[in-house]
Design a protein around this motif. Structure first.
Motif, PDB file in Angstrom:
ATOM      1  N   GLN A 119       0.812  -1.227   0.000  1.00  0.00           N
ATOM      2  CA  GLN A 119       0.000   0.000   0.000  1.00  0.00           C
ATOM      3  C   GLN A 119       0.850   1.284   0.000  1.00  0.00           C
ATOM      4  O   GLN A 119       0.300   2.382   0.017  1.00  0.00           O
ATOM      5  CB  GLN A 119      -1.007  -0.001   1.156  1.00  0.00           C
ATOM      6  N   LEU A 120       2.169   1.155  -0.021  1.00  0.00           N
ATOM      7  CA  LEU A 120       2.989   2.368  -0.018  1.00  0.00           C
ATOM      8  C   LEU A 120       2.813   3.126  -1.332  1.00  0.00           C
ATOM      9  O   LEU A 120       2.889   2.526  -2.413  1.00  0.00           O
ATOM     10  CB  LEU A 120       4.475   2.002   0.160  1.00  0.00           C
ATOM     11  N   PRO A 121       2.604   4.437  -1.287  1.00  0.00           N
ATOM     12  CA  PRO A 121       2.409   5.202  -2.532  1.00  0.00           C
ATOM     13  C   PRO A 121       3.745   5.538  -3.211  1.00  0.00           C
ATOM     14  O   PRO A 121       4.761   5.690  -2.517  1.00  0.00           O
ATOM     15  CB  PRO A 121       1.738   6.486  -2.040  1.00  0.00           C
ATOM     16  N   VAL A 122       3.741   5.679  -4.543  1.00  0.00           N
ATOM     17  CA  VAL A 122       4.991   6.035  -5.245  1.00  0.00           C
ATOM     18  C   VAL A 122       5.415   7.476  -4.923  1.00  0.00           C
ATOM     19  O   VAL A 122       6.586   7.810  -5.013  1.00  0.00           O
ATOM     20  CB  VAL A 122       4.900   5.854  -6.779  1.00  0.00           C
ATOM     21  N   THR A 139      12.930  10.690  -7.474  1.00  0.00           N
ATOM     22  CA  THR A 139      12.907  12.105  -7.824  1.00  0.00           C
ATOM     23  C   THR A 139      11.474  12.498  -8.183  1.00  0.00           C
ATOM     24  O   THR A 139      10.731  11.679  -8.731  1.00  0.00           O
ATOM     25  CB  THR A 139      13.867  12.373  -9.013  1.00  0.00           C
ATOM     26  N   PRO A 140      11.049  13.725  -7.873  1.00  0.00           N
ATOM     27  CA  PRO A 140       9.737  14.150  -8.349  1.00  0.00           C
ATOM     28  C   PRO A 140       9.704  14.063  -9.873  1.00  0.00           C
ATOM     29  O   PRO A 140      10.641  14.530 -10.534  1.00  0.00           O
ATOM     30  CB  PRO A 140       9.646  15.608  -7.885  1.00  0.00           C
ATOM     31  N   SER A 141       8.681  13.456 -10.425  1.00  0.00           N
ATOM     32  CA  SER A 141       8.653  13.224 -11.865  1.00  0.00           C
ATOM     33  C   SER A 141       7.231  12.946 -12.323  1.00  0.00           C
ATOM     34  O   SER A 141       6.379  12.531 -11.533  1.00  0.00           O
ATOM     35  CB  SER A 141       9.536  12.013 -12.200  1.00  0.00           C
ATOM     36  N   LYS A 142       7.002  13.151 -13.635  1.00  0.00           N
ATOM     37  CA  LYS A 142       5.715  12.761 -14.211  1.00  0.00           C
ATOM     38  C   LYS A 142       5.710  11.265 -14.530  1.00  0.00           C
ATOM     39  O   LYS A 142       4.664  10.681 -14.771  1.00  0.00           O
ATOM     40  CB  LYS A 142       5.461  13.544 -15.499  1.00  0.00           C
ATOM     41  N   LYS A 147       9.844   8.251 -10.261  1.00  0.00           N
ATOM     42  CA  LYS A 147       9.536   8.668  -8.885  1.00  0.00           C
ATOM     43  C   LYS A 147      10.212   7.740  -7.872  1.00  0.00           C
ATOM     44  O   LYS A 147      10.579   8.157  -6.783  1.00  0.00           O
ATOM     45  CB  LYS A 147       8.023   8.642  -8.641  1.00  0.00           C
ATOM     46  N   VAL A 148      10.344   6.482  -8.273  1.00  0.00           N
ATOM     47  CA  VAL A 148      10.904   5.496  -7.347  1.00  0.00           C
ATOM     48  C   VAL A 148      12.383   5.223  -7.623  1.00  0.00           C
ATOM     49  O   VAL A 148      13.172   5.046  -6.699  1.00  0.00           O
ATOM     50  CB  VAL A 148      10.107   4.168  -7.428  1.00  0.00           C
ATOM     51  N   THR A 149      12.779   5.212  -8.882  1.00  0.00           N
ATOM     52  CA  THR A 149      14.114   4.675  -9.203  1.00  0.00           C
ATOM     53  C   THR A 149      15.129   5.706  -9.706  1.00  0.00           C
ATOM     54  O   THR A 149      16.324   5.415  -9.711  1.00  0.00           O
ATOM     55  CB  THR A 149      14.009   3.579 -10.295  1.00  0.00           C
ATOM     56  N   ARG A 150      14.676   6.884 -10.135  1.00  0.00           N
ATOM     57  CA  ARG A 150      15.655   7.843 -10.675  1.00  0.00           C
ATOM     58  C   ARG A 150      16.283   8.662  -9.536  1.00  0.00           C
ATOM     59  O   ARG A 150      15.565   9.181  -8.680  1.00  0.00           O
ATOM     60  CB  ARG A 150      14.963   8.784 -11.662  1.00  0.00           C
ATOM     61  N   TYR A 151      17.592   8.776  -9.544  1.00  0.00           N
ATOM     62  CA  TYR A 151      18.280   9.489  -8.464  1.00  0.00           C
ATOM     63  C   TYR A 151      18.124  10.998  -8.631  1.00  0.00           C
ATOM     64  O   TYR A 151      18.111  11.514  -9.752  1.00  0.00           O
ATOM     65  CB  TYR A 151      19.777   9.155  -8.469  1.00  0.00           C
TER      66      TYR A 151
END
Ligand SMILES: [Fe+2]
Length: 286
Positions: A119-122, A139-142, A147-151
């Motif tokens: 249930q954790l949100p991205v 990183t904040p991203s569209k 959102k999860v994997t980019r540094y």
């Protein structure tokens, strides 16, 4: 006073997490974690139990290792929905020791722990006091995967303007006051358009020891920060790294706490010898 504890990248290291949670007792009103609760380390159940049952309001988001462990748990329990997690990573990209720890963690967690990871949100955006906070692991991203994997690296690895632009452009709204990321396992703090005279990575290369707690005031209220890692630091300081943010005083303190790395090393040697041989895996001086 509104004080917020900010942690990230626990990585199943309860030796470190326990000491930090003890330290935070009676000092904070809520707790934020920027993901990677599990993976790498050997105590996923202890870590998850202590955070699922945490006594204060909590704000969490999903890390890439949380996905890896829940993917392996999903496979082990023969659920149908496992492949959805492969949108975030392919198993070939994961180093063998890290992959092994996905499996080892998945073998010991319970269905309740899996449900928590599930249930954790991205990303998570929420208000504490007067501040709107944007929380994401990478990183904040569209783009969901980013959102999860980019540094989101800090200077000197990435120019300051680029770090700020990338964080602000995609955080969803211009009204966001505070952006919090994890994933790099390296601390940084940016107030609007400047880094506050401190880069731990640079200090490491210059062999200058930073004294903790390291404190910043931010009279200009837009900030971006990474609290560093609880369980697997990668910026030259082996202590468990976290932040206390005082939202009334506009003050942030970076902490580093010592813990028993010898015990961690003993377990690592027994349960995952390849993680000891991989010098980048436990970048911890035992
Ligand atoms: Fe991590």
């Amino acid at each position: 006073m509104v004080s917020v504890g900010i942690i990230s990248d626990i990585h199943s290291n309860f030796f470190a997490l326990e000491i930090v949670l003890d330290f935070l007792t009676d000092k904070i009103d809520s707790l934020i974690c920027a993901g990677d609760f599990v993976g790498y380390g050997f105590q996923p159940t202890e870590c998850l139990e202590s955070l699922i049952d945490y006594s204060l309001p909590t704000y969490y988001c999903l890390g890439n290792h949380d996905i890896g462990v829940r993917y392996e748990y999903c496979k082990l329990s023969e659920k149908n929905s496992c492949d959805k997690d492969l949108q975030f990573f392919t198993l070939d990209e994961v180093r063998p020791a890290a992959r092994q720890m996905f499996e080892n963690n998945a073998e010991v967690i319970s269905e309740e722990h899996y449900n928590f990871l599930e249930q954790l949100p991205v990303f998570n955006q929420f208000q504490i006091g007067q501040k709107l906070i944007h929380l994401t692991h990478g990183t904040p991203s569209k783009i969901e995967k980013d959102k999860v994997t980019r540094y989101l690296p800090a200077p000197p690895i990435q120019p300051l303007r680029q770090t700020i632009d990338r964080a602000q452009q995609y955080s969803g709204t211009k009204n966001v006051d505070i952006i919090i990321v994890g994933h790099t396992h390296q601390r940084f703090f940016i107030n609007r358009d400047r880094i506050q005279g401190w880069s731990h990575l640079g200090d490491r290369y210059n062999n200058i020891m930073v004294k903790y707690p390291k404190e910043f005031n931010f009279p200009r209220d837009k900030i971006i920060l990474n609290p560093g890692a609880i369980g697997q630091p990668r910026d030259g300081d082996p202590g468990a790294s976290f932040v206390i943010l005082d939202l009334d005083a506009n003050n942030v303190r970076f902490y580093s706490l010592e813990y028993s790395r010898k015990e961690l090393y003993k377990i690592a040697k027994r349960k995952c010898p390849s993680s000891i041989q991989d010098s980048t895996f436990w970048e911890i001086r035992f």
